[in-house]
Design a protein around this motif. Structure first.
Motif, short mmCIF file in Angstrom:
data_model
loop_
_atom_site.label_atom_id
_atom_site.label_comp_id
_atom_site.label_asym_id
_atom_site.label_seq_id
_atom_site.Cartn_x
_atom_site.Cartn_y
_atom_site.Cartn_z
N HIS A 1 -66.22 99.63 54.85
CA HIS A 1 -66.35 99.69 56.38
C HIS A 1 -65.47 100.76 56.87
O HIS A 1 -64.34 101.10 56.28
CB HIS A 1 -66.36 98.50 56.94
N GLY B 1 -61.23 98.40 54.28
CA GLY B 1 -62.20 99.41 55.24
C GLY B 1 -61.06 100.57 55.86
O GLY B 1 -59.83 100.19 55.70
N LEU C 1 -70.26 100.26 56.55
CA LEU C 1 -70.59 99.65 57.65
C LEU C 1 -69.65 100.20 58.67
O LEU C 1 -68.52 100.48 58.56
CB LEU C 1 -70.04 98.19 57.60
N ARG D 1 -61.81 91.12 56.70
CA ARG D 1 -61.77 92.52 56.46
C ARG D 1 -60.64 93.25 57.06
O ARG D 1 -59.74 92.67 57.52
CB ARG D 1 -62.80 93.10 57.60
#
Length: 236
Positions: A104, A57, A137, A27
């Protein structure tokens, strides 16, 4: 014992090795311009996410470029909610233009740490995230108010831990100004492995703390970030 853990990296903050770092993690937390970065750095990070198959994200912060988002603020929750909507939505729009999506949100710096312990601020963060997408998320410090706020607002969450930061006995991160707060080299790798295994780690005062985490962070702005990510990935 933990059976599986992700690696995430804070990027777009001026680190020289962002692209190489993103080849090693799952991520990317992309700075949204309020503590670091701009449209060009966001676009570059998103392009690297696409190249390496990394989940993109948003990494929003307090409005604090001068302090790199690391200065605590007594900001009204409603203002924080608006701040985050602006930052997240902007990155979402840029990602959509590139055929990508933001998956996210992880707050940055002082906002992250304050929301970890202040329920009203944590709720403001969670409301902003939900407004930008109920499927987003929310990534937050393991055991923190931020994860409890995600649950209250019907969001999925991910508990985060840090290989390169010392902890205090109650589970918060030791302030960067305290001696020993930053871990490097083999010490950081050893802590990362213990966290991944669900084993106790030593806090700054020498007591033991068990942290249940699903992801480990690598700070992309640190000079040793790339070496740490390589060592962590190899060890894991």
């Amino acid at each position: 014992m933990a059976m599986q853990i992700e690696l995430n990296a804070d990027v777009g903050e001026g680190g020289a090795a962002d692209a190489e770092l993103l080849a090693l993690v799952h991520r990317a937390n992309i700075a949204c311009g309020w503590h670091a970065g701009d449209g060009a750095t966001q676009r570059a990070a998103l392009a690297a996410c696409r190249t390496y198959g990394v989940r993109a994200g948003a990494h929003p912060s307090f409005p604090d470029r001068a302090g790199f988002g690391r200065r605590e603020m007594a900001r009204a929750p409603a203002d924080v909610e608006a701040d985050l909507i602006v930052q997240i939505a902007g990155l979402q729009a840029l990602a959509a233009q590139m055929g990508l999506r933001i998956e996210h949100v992880k707050p940055h710096g002082a906002l992250y740490n304050q929301a970890a312990r202040e329920p009203e601020l944590a709720d403001a963060v969670a409301r902003a995230v939900r407004h930008c997408g109920a499927d987003l998320l929310l990534v937050g410090l393991a055991g923190s108010e931020l994860l409890r706020a995600a649950q209250r607002h019907g969001l999925r969450s991910q508990a985060e831990a840090f290989a390169d930061r010392a902890y205090l006995p109650h589970g918060s991160l030791a302030p960067r100004t305290r001696p020993g707060a930053l871990l490097h080299g083999p010490q950081a790798v050893a802590q990362g492995l213990a966290l991944a295994r669900g084993e106790p780690i030593a806090t700054l005062d020498g007591s033991l703390l068990t942290v249940q985490a699903q992801t480990l962070c690598v700070h992309g702005d640190d000079a040793g970030a790339l070496d740490l990510a390589r060592a962590l990935k190899a060890a894991l």
